[in-house]
Design a protein around this motif. Structure first.
Motif: not given
Length: 364
Positions: A223, A258, A287, A290-291, A338, A346
């Motif tokens: 990431m 993921k 998280i 963030g994805f 990131v 993330i």
């Protein structure tokens, strides 16, 4: 290339954690929670089993695709001069690329030797080989793997890529086979080497060889590397530079991360705490957000390739005008998603999870 720490075998990690339980007590109050709970050792065993089975599916798919590449590779010069046969070879190469990009975050740190042979870029190989380089494009030594094949089958290579690679010590211009002998060499050596490497990976992919802490750190590193993969486009050093489909690589990296992170998620959610910086559900929520944010950034770009890089682009001090371009906007959005030093990204939050689970954190 990722940076990894050498960690203790998984059995050692489980033994250390076996005396503790993740959820029989509320960690903020010390009081017992209702309902069944799992110990850290049990969660680790669950993750190990799930990761083994999930990524074995990707490895098996990769092996099928590697065999398809060899089968599609023309065995004569006439075949290489037939556009339909070359297109069929490209169509065989793409599923192999997708399979590996889904799984590389966990595989690369666990088996760096195989990862290098399968997925190293041309400049990575030349850095190892030195000025002598690799004069035989079609054999099974020196420059090998998916990018070696990509460099040959996607002719002509983009001009900017050729300009960059021509500066490398040991550089040899890429070319398709120019004789029946070279066609057979590619089919029986370079393509066969990919099959051999993936077969070796398949054989080594057993629970005893897997370390979930190392694999998790690999996910965090992948990431973090998303911003580097974007930035390298400015110097034509991007990963799938010959096929111009590195944007697809990034999407596949995210999807694969993921999927593997989801195996850790129940363990993370069990780690409740009144301190939000140590509360598993709170960190997990960041998280997941963030994805979503990173996926949205990737969705703004249509097609397989990066948008054009501004001629004046500088990642160290990009101008406002360059940041306003589609490439600049993509870079800014990826960095915002990131950046390891920023709370809520993330990488920052996945490092917080590493601390919760007793893993070493990723460091640049």
């Amino acid at each position: 290339m990722f940076r990894f720490l050498r960690l203790a075998p998984l059995a050692t990690l489980i033994a250390v954690a076996a005396c503790s339980s993740s959820s029989p007590k509320n960690q903020s109050t010390g009081t017992a929670d209702a309902g069944p709970s799992l110990s850290d050792a049990q969660f680790q065993a669950q993750v190990l089993s799930g990761m083994h089975d999930s990524l074995l599916t990707d490895i098996n798919t990769l092996l099928t695709a590697a065999n398809a590449i060899q089968a599609a590779a023309p065995s004569t010069l006439a075949g290489w001069q037939d556009a339909a046969q070359v297109t069929a070879l490209k169509n065989a190469w793409i599923p192999a690329r997708t399979s590996y990009e889904h799984s590389e975050g966990a595989i690369a740190p666990l088996f760096p030797d195989v990862d290098n042979s399968i997925d190293a870029r041309y400049d990575d190989f030349l850095a190892e080989l030195g000025p002598t380089g690799d004069s035989d494009l079609f054999d099974d030594v020196g420059v090998t793997g998916m990018h070696a094949m990509e460099r040959i089958i996607y002719q002509p290579n983009p001009p900017a890529v050729v300009t960059f690679e021509a500066t490398l010590p040991g550089y040899v211009a890429s070319a398709a086979p120019s004789s029946d002998a070279q066609a057979l060499e590619l089919k029986n050596k370079l393509a066969a080497k990919l099959i051999s490497d993936v077969t070796a990976l398949q054989g080594r992919w057993t629970p005893v060889n897997l370390n979930i802490a190392v694999a998790y750190q690999g996910l965090v590193a992948l990431m973090n590397e998303q911003k580097e993969k974007v930035n390298k486009a400015a110097s034509s050093e991007e990963e799938s530079r010959y096929s111009q489909r590195t944007m697809v690589d990034l999407r596949d990296n995210l999807d694969g991360t993921k999927a593997i992170y989801a195996l850790f998620e129940p363990w993370v959610l069990s780690k409740t705490n009144s301190d939000p910086t140590k509360d598993g559900p709170t960190i997990d929520g960041k998280i997941q957000a963030g994805f979503v944010k990173l996926a949205a950034a990737y969705a703004t770009i249509s097609g397989d390739a990066f948008p054009p890089v501004p001629a004046t682009w500088s990642s160290e001090n990009p101008s406002a005008a360059d940041l306003a371009t589609p490439f600049g906007q993509l870079y800014s959005q990826v960095l915002a998603a990131v950046d390891p030093s920023t709370d809520g990204t993330i990488v920052f939050e996945m490092n917080a999870v590493a601390t919760l689970l007793g893993f070493p954190i990723f460091k640049q």
